[in-house]
Design an enzyme around this catalytic site. Structure first.
Site, PDB file in Angstrom:
ATOM      1  N   THR A 149     -12.994 -10.414  -4.118  1.00 20.96           N
ATOM      2  CA  THR A 149     -11.915  -9.789  -3.336  1.00 20.96           C
ATOM      3  C   THR A 149     -12.464  -8.505  -2.734  1.00 20.96           C
ATOM      4  O   THR A 149     -13.239  -7.788  -3.354  1.00 20.96           O
ATOM      5  CB  THR A 149     -10.704  -9.398  -4.199  1.00 20.96           C
ATOM      6  OG1 THR A 149     -11.151  -8.493  -5.191  1.00 20.96           O
ATOM      7  CG2 THR A 149     -10.057 -10.581  -4.827  1.00 20.96           C
ATOM      8  N   GLU A 158      -7.090 -14.284  -5.067  1.00 22.94           N
ATOM      9  CA  GLU A 158      -6.817 -14.681  -6.455  1.00 22.94           C
ATOM     10  C   GLU A 158      -5.935 -15.925  -6.540  1.00 22.94           C
ATOM     11  O   GLU A 158      -5.742 -16.488  -7.614  1.00 22.94           O
ATOM     12  CB  GLU A 158      -6.090 -13.537  -7.190  1.00 22.94           C
ATOM     13  CG  GLU A 158      -6.948 -12.328  -7.494  1.00 22.94           C
ATOM     14  CD  GLU A 158      -6.975 -11.303  -6.360  1.00 22.94           C
ATOM     15  OE1 GLU A 158      -6.743 -11.696  -5.197  1.00 22.94           O
ATOM     16  OE2 GLU A 158      -7.229 -10.124  -6.646  1.00 22.94           O
ATOM     17  N   LYS A 168       7.593   6.812  -1.316  1.00 25.70           N
ATOM     18  CA  LYS A 168       8.793   7.149  -2.084  1.00 25.70           C
ATOM     19  C   LYS A 168       9.382   8.438  -1.536  1.00 25.70           C
ATOM     20  O   LYS A 168       8.789   9.499  -1.660  1.00 25.70           O
ATOM     21  CB  LYS A 168       8.455   7.272  -3.565  1.00 25.70           C
ATOM     22  CG  LYS A 168       8.974   6.073  -4.307  1.00 25.70           C
ATOM     23  CD  LYS A 168       9.016   6.232  -5.785  1.00 25.70           C
ATOM     24  CE  LYS A 168       9.811   5.063  -6.343  1.00 25.70           C
ATOM     25  NZ  LYS A 168       9.626   4.892  -7.755  1.00 25.70           N
ATOM     26  N   TRP A 224      12.495   3.878  -2.037  1.00 26.58           N
ATOM     27  CA  TRP A 224      11.332   3.298  -1.394  1.00 26.58           C
ATOM     28  C   TRP A 224      11.565   3.070   0.099  1.00 26.58           C
ATOM     29  O   TRP A 224      12.613   2.617   0.518  1.00 26.58           O
ATOM     30  CB  TRP A 224      10.993   1.942  -2.050  1.00 26.58           C
ATOM     31  CG  TRP A 224      10.357   2.084  -3.386  1.00 26.58           C
ATOM     32  CD1 TRP A 224      10.108   3.247  -4.053  1.00 26.58           C
ATOM     33  CD2 TRP A 224       9.895   1.028  -4.223  1.00 26.58           C
ATOM     34  NE1 TRP A 224       9.513   2.972  -5.263  1.00 26.58           N
ATOM     35  CE2 TRP A 224       9.366   1.618  -5.396  1.00 26.58           C
ATOM     36  CE3 TRP A 224       9.851  -0.355  -4.104  1.00 26.58           C
ATOM     37  CZ2 TRP A 224       8.821   0.873  -6.441  1.00 26.58           C
ATOM     38  CZ3 TRP A 224       9.313  -1.107  -5.137  1.00 26.58           C
ATOM     39  CH2 TRP A 224       8.794  -0.490  -6.292  1.00 26.58           C
TER      40      TRP A 224
HETATM   41  P1  AMP Z   1      -6.886 -11.091   0.322  1.00 29.46           P
HETATM   42  O1  AMP Z   1      -7.100 -11.344  -1.098  1.00 29.46           O
HETATM   43  O2  AMP Z   1      -7.992 -10.323   0.970  1.00 29.46           O
HETATM   44  O3  AMP Z   1      -6.567 -12.345   1.065  1.00 29.46           O
HETATM   45  O4  AMP Z   1      -5.636 -10.131   0.473  1.00 29.46           O
HETATM   46  C1  AMP Z   1      -4.401 -10.448  -0.095  1.00 29.46           C
HETATM   47  C2  AMP Z   1      -3.371  -9.439   0.326  1.00 29.46           C
HETATM   48  O5  AMP Z   1      -3.142  -9.495   1.743  1.00 29.46           O
HETATM   49  C3  AMP Z   1      -2.020  -9.674  -0.279  1.00 29.46           C
HETATM   50  O6  AMP Z   1      -1.920  -9.203  -1.593  1.00 29.46           O
HETATM   51  C4  AMP Z   1      -1.121  -8.920   0.693  1.00 29.46           C
HETATM   52  O7  AMP Z   1      -1.099  -7.533   0.405  1.00 29.46           O
HETATM   53  C5  AMP Z   1      -1.796  -9.139   2.024  1.00 29.46           C
HETATM   54  N1  AMP Z   1      -1.117 -10.236   2.733  1.00 29.46           N
HETATM   55  C6  AMP Z   1      -1.477 -11.531   2.807  1.00 29.46           C
HETATM   56  N2  AMP Z   1      -0.604 -12.233   3.552  1.00 29.46           N
HETATM   57  C7  AMP Z   1       0.362 -11.364   3.948  1.00 29.46           C
HETATM   58  C8  AMP Z   1       1.563 -11.485   4.705  1.00 29.46           C
HETATM   59  N3  AMP Z   1       1.952 -12.640   5.268  1.00 29.46           N
HETATM   60  N4  AMP Z   1       2.324 -10.355   4.870  1.00 29.46           N
HETATM   61  C9  AMP Z   1       1.948  -9.173   4.342  1.00 29.46           C
HETATM   62  N5  AMP Z   1       0.818  -9.002   3.613  1.00 29.46           N
HETATM   63  C10 AMP Z   1       0.040 -10.084   3.413  1.00 29.46           C
END
Ligand code: AMP
Length: 543
Positions: free
Chosen positions: A185, A331, A441, A446
């Site tokens: 990640t 993940e 906050k 929020w």
């Molecule tokens: P990654 O592991 O790099 O794919 O990142 C995952 C993160 O991307 C998630 O925990 C979210 O914070 C963000 N994310 C993925 N899809 C969306 C979505 N449709 N809207 C908002 N945030 C998203």
């Protein structure tokens, strides 16, 4: 009493076998570093994957050893996916956009034995060489004619490696829980963390993703995955496309090039393209400037970051393309939700449908969702209450590779804490409001930075927007809006702030606007809020 059904393992090689039998003649088109439009078929790819498996066995690898790739989306990368995992090794996909220190960290942490690299990344690996001494050899993904002079030790050309291998290869009968792939990640804090997928999780995720209300894939589809093969298995497309027999069009190094993507879509008659919002921003901008319409495309799957309402609207109104938002994480293999209309949505007004489409979507079968408050108590699905979003299911990681519980991301009752903050409405549609650490906050309440960013993006003079919380003497924190103006457009602070009137609660309206030339991004294209907070560390709101 136990049931009386067969216990055949769910293996990635079974996808290759199925695809070859039923969809062998389906076309795979790639832009590669050595060919602007390479054409082959599914059975070419599966045949060459078997040759590669024979070659890998001869390298003296042991089952479970990590074989890395650092490459764009093309047919050779797909062959490596199947050849490596199918033979019982672990395909470690590396994101070339990571910072050099992160690349060194993950290559060493994963203990990669061999690295398959695109031509373009040879100089990068040469620079890293002194810091990755345990890598035994490198395979350059090209043919002899394009093989560069290189300082990489044991450098072999991909085509030469497989040329004399037999295509006879019996995929091993692995336990379905055997590790198949590894992806780190791109966290914005700390060292990257490795997510180790297995054959079972991969096949189950692929089954779930092809469903009508998820990606709705079939053999008639023509897919353009602009989401990279180096990031969460390109959302599972290498598997789901071969299960269904959809045609694949790989953009190679042209992922960020709006014009090249347009040409590929039109000439190959792509009807479904998948990628993060930033990619579509480039494509839509190109179409607007060049006066082009996306004729063959009927839908896009967009995820990885919040999808601006304006983008969904532009796809629909200008190009008649339905944008299906998805949400997930590295993940989670990655799919957790998909935003498809539910029975009853037909009666909604166009505006209501657009509002709904800006949500992350409904949980797909196989991924349970819940939202909890600070004490871990479950919150209602009323579309208002928001809390930490947690997930559970057979394609969600149970731990990180070589971290053994130390990440602290799993609850005692077996849920994974995503780090996202969300609401879930009574119809099951989840909306991400923030990352836990990005939440603003104000006076104990929020404020959703994502909703503010989305609203700002609706203004035609705004190309990119980010909102961060800045400390405030009275309210603890208040939102600061940071804007990159669209090319050739101008906007003043007062007009920008007035634009929020009536669109969000008055007390959510940012206290100030800062205009910048660009926003810092992570290697996967997400705005790096941590960096922005550093940039604005000395900022104080005007009185
Ligand atoms: P990654 O592991 O790099 O794919 O990142 C995952 C993160 O991307 C998630 O925990 C979210 O914070 C963000 N994310 C993925 N899809 C969306 C979505 N449709 N809207 C908002 N945030 C998203």
């Amino acid at each position: 009493m136990q049931g009386l059904m067969m216990d055949t393992p769910l293996l990635i090689s079974s996808i290759a076998k199925h695809a070859e039998m039923f969809h062998g003649d389906r076309e795979i088109v790639s832009v590669t570093m050595d060919n602007p439009r390479h054409r082959c078929t599914v059975s070419d790819v599966t045949t060459r994957a078997r040759k590669l498996a024979n070659a890998l066995d001869k390298l003296g690898l042991d089952q479970g050893d990590r074989v890395a790739t650092i490459a764009w989306n093309d047919y050779r990368h797909l062959e490596i996916y199947y050849g490596v995992s199918g033979a019982g090794y672990v395909c470690h996909t590396i994101n070339p956009r990571l910072f050099p220190e992160q690349l060194v960290f993950i290559i060493n942490h994963a203990e990669d034995r061999w690295i398959f690299t695109d031509l373009m990344f040879v100089p990068l690996l040469e620079k890293l060489l002194p810091q990755i001494p345990n890598v035994e050899g490198f395979v350059v993904m090209t043919d002899e004619a394009h093989m560069p002079e290189t300082a990489l030790p044991n450098a072999v050309c991909y085509e030469t490696l497989i040329a004399n291998e037999s295509s006879d290869y019996t995929w091993p009968d692995l336990d379905e829980r055997t590790a198949s792939a590894l992806c780190y990640t791109s966290g914005t804090t700390g060292d990257p963390k490795g997510v180790l997928y297995d054959h079972r999780s991969t096949v189950l995720h692929a089954y779930a993703s092809v469903a009508p209300d998820v990606m709705n894939l079939s053999s008639s589809d023509c897919l353009l995955p602009v989401v990279p093969l180096f990031h969460v298995n390109a959302w599972g497309i290498p598997y789901s496309a071969l299960i269904t027999g959809a045609k694949l069009v790989f953009p190679g190094p042209k992922m960020g090039d709006g014009e090249a993507l347009y040409e590929l879509i039109e000439s190959e008659e792509v009807n479904l393209a998948l990628g993060v919002p930033t990619v579509w921003l480039g494509l839509l901008q190109y179409c607007e400037q060049a006066g082009k319409i996306l004729n063959s495309l009927d839908r896009t799957v967009i995820g990885g970051a919040a999808v601006p309402r304006a983008m969904i609207e532009q796809f629909k109104k200008v190009h008649d393309v339905r944008a299906v938002q998805g949400w997930g994480m590295t993940e989670m293999s990655p799919l957790g939700t998909a935003n498809s209309p539910k029975f009853g949505s037909e009666s909604m007004s166009e505006d209501e449908q657009l509002d709904l489409a800006t949500k992350a979507g409904r949980g797909i079968f196989g991924c349970e969702l819940r939202i909890v408050d600070d004490e871990g108590t479950e919150l209602p699905w009323d579309g208002v209450a928001y809390g930490a979003l947690q997930v559970r299911g057979p394609w969600i990681c149970s731990d990180y590779y070589k971290l053994e519980g130390s990440a602290g991301t799993h609850t005692e009752d077996g849920w994974f804490d995503t780090g996202d903050v969300a609401t879930i409405d009574p119809r099951g549609y989840m909306a991400i409001t923030d990352r836990t650490k990005d939440v603003i906050k104000s006076g104990g309440e929020w404020i959703s930075s994502i909703e503010l960013e989305n609203t700002a993006m609706g203004h035609p003079a705004v190309a990119q927007a980010a909102v961060i919380g800045v400390s405030h003497p009275k309210w603890t924190e208040r939102p600061l809006l940071i804007v990159v103006k669209a090319e050739g457009q101008d906007i003043e602070k007062e007009e920008m702030l007035a634009y929020f009137d009536g669109k969000v609660a008055t007390w959510w309206i940012p206290n100030d606007v800062a205009f910048v030339d660009e926003l810092p991004h992570t290697a996967t294209g997400k705005v790096k809020k941590i960096e922005l907070r550093k940039q604005f560390a000395d900022y104080a709101f005007p009185d």
